[in-house]
Design an enzyme around this catalytic site. Structure first.
Site, PDB file in Angstrom:
ATOM      1  N   HIS A 171      13.727  85.425  43.851  1.00 44.55           N
ATOM      2  CA  HIS A 171      14.541  86.579  44.224  1.00 44.55           C
ATOM      3  C   HIS A 171      16.024  86.372  43.919  1.00 44.55           C
ATOM      4  O   HIS A 171      16.793  87.330  43.915  1.00 44.55           O
ATOM      5  CB  HIS A 171      14.323  86.947  45.700  1.00 44.55           C
ATOM      6  CG  HIS A 171      14.959  86.026  46.702  1.00 44.55           C
ATOM      7  ND1 HIS A 171      14.253  85.079  47.409  1.00 44.55           N
ATOM      8  CD2 HIS A 171      16.233  85.907  47.134  1.00 44.55           C
ATOM      9  CE1 HIS A 171      15.046  84.446  48.242  1.00 44.55           C
ATOM     10  NE2 HIS A 171      16.269  84.928  48.083  1.00 44.55           N
ATOM     11  N   ASP A 204       7.782  82.735  45.439  1.00 40.68           N
ATOM     12  CA  ASP A 204       9.218  83.012  45.317  1.00 40.68           C
ATOM     13  C   ASP A 204       9.965  81.844  44.676  1.00 40.68           C
ATOM     14  O   ASP A 204      11.040  81.456  45.112  1.00 40.68           O
ATOM     15  CB  ASP A 204       9.831  83.337  46.676  1.00 40.68           C
ATOM     16  CG  ASP A 204      11.177  84.051  46.539  1.00 40.68           C
ATOM     17  OD1 ASP A 204      11.526  84.455  45.411  1.00 40.68           O
ATOM     18  OD2 ASP A 204      11.893  84.171  47.557  1.00 40.68           O
ATOM     19  N   SER A 209      19.746  80.739  49.451  1.00 42.75           N
ATOM     20  CA  SER A 209      18.444  80.958  48.827  1.00 42.75           C
ATOM     21  C   SER A 209      18.250  80.086  47.608  1.00 42.75           C
ATOM     22  O   SER A 209      19.114  80.019  46.734  1.00 42.75           O
ATOM     23  CB  SER A 209      18.286  82.419  48.404  1.00 42.75           C
ATOM     24  OG  SER A 209      17.867  83.212  49.462  1.00 42.75           O
TER      25      SER A 209
END
Length: 484
Positions: free
Chosen positions: A118, A148, A221
């Site tokens: 992402h 992910d 992230s």
């Protein structure tokens, strides 16, 4: 800030949300064993040792608007944050370039870098900033939305500092960990905490998250979660937060999942997972009691379409207790074990069937090649006069008219649920109007009397509940309902 799934997009804008720590990333490497440590006097030496392998990631993309003026970006990408500015008063409503930030880490001296999918999804330019300030463009090697994870590659003039993957299975609740990344775009930052929980599942098929109270924020992230040996044991992916900031509940995808994904992306540019070809569910205590099982463990097979499992002789109602020499705790456990198993090779599968144990050899297919199969959608069920009320359900037998309206094959048999008593156990366990009951007590039912007979037989055998096989839109599951 993007969500874990589109279905919770609205929740991200409300109170407590489960959100991707988007816009920032980090990475991973080969696996070794982790060891437990007491509380360190300082994390400074560890931070100094591993910092050169951690990177900041800047992504850039053109956000174009169609005729209605709404920008077109991938759901869940960092560029969704651009929506508000794009459509705010004063916005030009035309194509604009948007930048987003994330984190990552180097896993090899020749420039392979791991981050979250992402973080880079939808980007047409990716730039890597190293700890010393050097910047290099990166190309995308491959992505895996299911975990992910994304793998990038940079071309450097000299060998790069890198870190290795540790064994996430050795991490215990209470072990010290350290997170690194680019939180809120502030640059390289270190936070420390402990493993708060293991085996968390959020929304993905292969989820195996470590929960930690090490501070993780937007921008972390894709960044690494380290053990005290400086090995990556998780990739920081999501947080639970009422305000988008860290409240001490962060989630890192376990390195033992990530390392296998990265190895496939590096070799093939895509994932190649094993496929068994069954639909499964957990064995709950009431299901175990209804089936006469000694304990509520294993994966209960609800359906076996054409595929490897059917070829090997696995049938609906089997409970898979061992796969490839390893015990199966639940449905998620089996899913992950099958994904890691070799494609095209026969593997042993042990099932419990009608009180006996059987060992079958299954030659696995490739999941990515099998996922195109679709199932018929549910349709409204017309009311029919012939019916029966039992177990909190109003039921009618399936006939040709209902088959046609539901798009079912001519040979399909069962009882259609016309209504469900909202105060019943059946309603609590998820049965709804339009569901099709095809088995009761692991025997097929086609007539109302078939169900009556199965209930009577279960009571005579001293059972407290009856196991029903329910199909909804082609998707089967077992439900145990009380008959007392």
């Amino acid at each position: 800030m993007p969500d874990l799934t589109p279905s919770i997009r609205t929740a991200l804008r409300s109170s407590t949300v489960l959100a991707l720590v988007l816009g920032f990333g980090m990475a991973l490497a080969p696996a070794q064993d982790a060891q437990a440590f007491g509380a360190p006097e300082s994390f400074a030496e560890l931070a100094e040792q591993i910092s050169p392998s951690v990177v900041n990631i800047t992504t850039s993309a053109m956000i174009a608007a169609p005729a209605d003026g709404m920008p077109m970006v991938p759901e869940g990408s960092p560029f969704e944050d651009f929506f508000d500015d794009f459509n705010a008063p004063g916005g030009n409503g035309g194509a604009q370039r948007s930048d987003a930030l994330g984190s990552g880490f180097v896993i090899s001296e020749d420039g392979y870098i791991v981050t979250n999918n992402h973080v880079i999804e939808g980007a047409d330019e990716i730039e890597i900033e190293f700890f010393g300030g050097k910047k290099l463009p990166a190309k995308l090697v491959g992505t895996d939305p299911k975990t992910d994870i994304a793998l990038l590659k940079v071309e450097a003039s000299e060998p790069l500092p890198f870190v290795a993957f540790g064994n996430s299975d050795l991490m215990r609740v209470g072990d010290w960990v350290m997170a690194m990344g680019n939180p809120l775009g502030q640059g390289f930052s270190v936070s420390a905490g402990i493993v708060s929980a293991r085996g968390r599942e959020l929304s993905g098929t292969y989820d195996d998250y470590l929960q930690t109270d090490a501070a993780i924020n937007r921008g972390n992230s894709g960044g690494p979660l380290f053990n005290m040996d400086g090995q990556v044991i998780g990739v920081n992916t999501a947080i639970l937060s009422p305000n988008g900031g860290s409240i001490g509940i962060g989630f890192s995808m376990a390195s033992n999942v990530v390392s296998k994904t990265v190895a496939q992306l590096k070799e093939f540019g895509e994932t190649r997972r094993g496929w068994l070809g069954v639909r499964i569910q957990d064995v709950t205590p009431d299901v175990a009691e209804a089936m006469g099982l000694a304990e509520a463990k294993g994966a209960l097979v609800t359906d076996v379409p054409e595929g490897p499992a059917k070829d090997a002789g696995i049938v609906a109602g089997d409970v898979i207790t061992m796969f490839f020499g390893q015990p199966v705790g639940d449905a998620g456990d089996l899913t992950r074990r099958v994904a890691d198993a070799p494609i095209g090779e026969a593997v042993p599968v042990i099932v419990q069937r009608e009180g006996k144990t059987e060992t079958l050899a299954v030659t696995l297919g490739r999941r990515e090649e099998a996922e195109a199969a679709t199932m018929p959608a549910a349709a409204p069920v017309p009311e029919e006069p012939k019916q029966m009320e039992s177990l909190g359900l109003t039921l009618v037998p399936l006939d040709d008219s209902l088959r046609d309206r539901l798009g079912l094959d001519a040979g399909t048999e069962g009882l259609i649920v016309m209504s469900v008593d909202a105060a019943s156990e059946a309603y609590t366990k998820g049965l709804r109007e339009g569901d099709l009951i095809t088995e009761a007590g692991q025997q097929k039912v086609a007539r109302l009397k078939d169900l009556e007979d199965r209930v009577a037989e279960a009571k005579a055998a001293g059972r407290k509940s009856l196991l029903l096989l329910i199909r909804r839109g082609g998707d089967p599951r077992f439900v145990a309902l009380s008959i007392e």
